[in-house]
Design a protein around this motif. Structure first.
Motif, PDB file in Angstrom:
ATOM      1  N   ASP A  90       0.970  -1.657  -0.280  1.00 55.34           N
ATOM      2  CA  ASP A  90       0.046  -0.067  -0.032  1.00 55.34           C
ATOM      3  C   ASP A  90       0.558   1.177   0.207  1.00 55.34           C
ATOM      4  N   TYR A  91       1.866   1.278   0.685  1.00 55.46           N
ATOM      5  CA  TYR A  91       3.085   2.045   0.306  1.00 55.46           C
ATOM      6  C   TYR A  91       3.653   2.590  -0.814  1.00 55.46           C
ATOM      7  N   LEU A  92       3.801   1.494  -1.306  1.00 57.76           N
ATOM      8  CA  LEU A  92       4.614   1.502  -2.767  1.00 57.76           C
ATOM      9  C   LEU A  92       3.579   2.255  -3.293  1.00 57.76           C
ATOM     10  N   GLN A  93       2.331   1.884  -3.107  1.00 63.17           N
ATOM     11  CA  GLN A  93       1.033   2.270  -4.345  1.00 63.17           C
ATOM     12  C   GLN A  93       0.490   3.525  -3.981  1.00 63.17           C
ATOM     13  N   HIS A  94       0.719   3.506  -2.534  1.00 64.62           N
ATOM     14  CA  HIS A  94      -0.264   5.223  -3.069  1.00 64.62           C
ATOM     15  C   HIS A  94       0.893   6.473  -2.067  1.00 64.62           C
ATOM     16  N   ILE A  95       2.050   6.231  -1.915  1.00 66.81           N
ATOM     17  CA  ILE A  95       2.826   7.301  -1.685  1.00 66.81           C
ATOM     18  C   ILE A  95       4.238   7.597  -2.169  1.00 66.81           C
ATOM     19  N   LEU A  96       4.675   6.188  -2.505  1.00 66.55           N
ATOM     20  CA  LEU A  96       5.661   6.415  -3.769  1.00 66.55           C
ATOM     21  C   LEU A  96       5.472   6.005  -5.039  1.00 66.55           C
ATOM     22  N   TYR A  97       3.981   5.111  -5.502  1.00 69.35           N
ATOM     23  CA  TYR A  97       3.588   4.965  -6.991  1.00 69.35           C
ATOM     24  C   TYR A  97       4.922   4.543  -7.880  1.00 69.35           C
ATOM     25  N   LYS A  98       5.230   3.182  -6.793  1.00 64.19           N
ATOM     26  CA  LYS A  98       6.486   2.911  -8.083  1.00 64.19           C
ATOM     27  C   LYS A  98       6.192   1.294  -7.737  1.00 64.19           C
ATOM     28  N   ASP A  99       6.535   0.296  -8.311  1.00 66.53           N
ATOM     29  CA  ASP A  99       6.371  -1.379  -8.430  1.00 66.53           C
ATOM     30  C   ASP A  99       7.842  -1.848  -7.304  1.00 66.53           C
ATOM     31  N   PRO A 100       7.039  -2.673  -6.581  1.00 64.02           N
ATOM     32  CA  PRO A 100       8.328  -4.077  -5.456  1.00 64.02           C
ATOM     33  C   PRO A 100      10.009  -3.884  -6.268  1.00 64.02           C
ATOM     34  N   GLY A 101       9.716  -4.154  -7.397  1.00 59.35           N
ATOM     35  CA  GLY A 101      11.247  -4.431  -7.658  1.00 59.35           C
ATOM     36  C   GLY A 101      11.792  -3.294  -8.621  1.00 59.35           C
ATOM     37  N   ASP A 102      11.071  -1.674  -8.776  1.00 58.47           N
ATOM     38  CA  ASP A 102      11.920  -1.128  -8.596  1.00 58.47           C
ATOM     39  C   ASP A 102      12.377   0.277  -7.846  1.00 58.47           C
ATOM     40  N   VAL A 103      12.300  -0.743  -5.988  1.00 53.66           N
ATOM     41  CA  VAL A 103      12.787   0.265  -5.033  1.00 53.66           C
ATOM     42  C   VAL A 103      14.129  -0.071  -3.928  1.00 53.66           C
ATOM     43  N   SER A 104      14.231   1.484  -4.096  1.00 54.07           N
ATOM     44  CA  SER A 104      15.800   1.216  -3.697  1.00 54.07           C
ATOM     45  C   SER A 104      15.911   0.544  -2.003  1.00 54.07           C
ATOM     46  N   TRP A 105      17.252   0.493  -1.571  1.00 56.27           N
ATOM     47  CA  TRP A 105      17.643   0.768  -0.614  1.00 56.27           C
ATOM     48  C   TRP A 105      16.878   1.385   0.263  1.00 56.27           C
ATOM     49  N   GLN A 106      16.999   2.858   0.161  1.00 61.23           N
ATOM     50  CA  GLN A 106      16.765   4.120   0.702  1.00 61.23           C
ATOM     51  C   GLN A 106      15.498   3.857   1.106  1.00 61.23           C
TER      52      GLN A 106
END
Length: 150
Positions: free
Chosen positions: A34-50
């Motif tokens: 939900d955090y990725l979808q609604h806050i970062l607007y990113k796919d889990p495969g594209d998430v950085s360590w930061q």
């Protein structure tokens, strides 16, 4: 995002955990997705360590979680990254939280002797009461005329 969540549920169910544990673990991954979808607007495969570290900070601040609970969330992110995304996990990028370990209470020798003595006293007290009532029962059973009113 549902495909990721379903893959996670399928993979974690293979570990043979109880339903309650599965539900708790899925809570953190659902919050992450939900955090990725609604806050970062990113796919889990594209998430950085930061961004993973930012999620952990957000999760602890938003839900006021203890360090032990944050460690559980980090473990589930690790599982998700390795078994759903098939990416390596680097423990140096998202370390586990350190927390205080509390030792169990160990009574002193004097406290232990006092406690055991109190148990012996109670045992003697209850055995005396039990004997007393047994004698009363015996007395009335063998002398039923005492209870009869003339």
């Amino acid at each position: 995002m549902d495909n990721y969540f379903n893959s996670y549920r399928e993979m974690i169910s293979l570990r043979g955990l109880t339903d309650h544990t599965l539900k708790n673990y899925c809570t953190y991954i659902r919050a992450y997705l939900d955090y990725l979808q609604h806050i970062l607007y990113k796919d889990p495969g594209d998430v950085s360590w930061q961004e993973l570290r930012d999620f952990i900070k957000w999760l602890q601040a938003d839900r006021c979680l203890s360090d032990r609970t944050v460690n559980t969330a980090i473990s589930q992110l690790r599982f998700f990254t390795m078994y759903v995304l098939h990416r390596p996990w680097d423990d140096t990028q998202l370390p586990m939280r350190k927390f205080d370990t509390y030792l169990p209470f160990v009574p002193s020798h004097v406290e232990a002797v006092e406690f055991i003595s109190s148990i012996c006293f109670l045992y003697k007290y209850f055995s005396t009461i039990s004997t007393f009532f047994s004698l009363i029962r015996y007395f009335f059973f063998h002398n039923p005329d005492i209870l009869s009113v003339p």
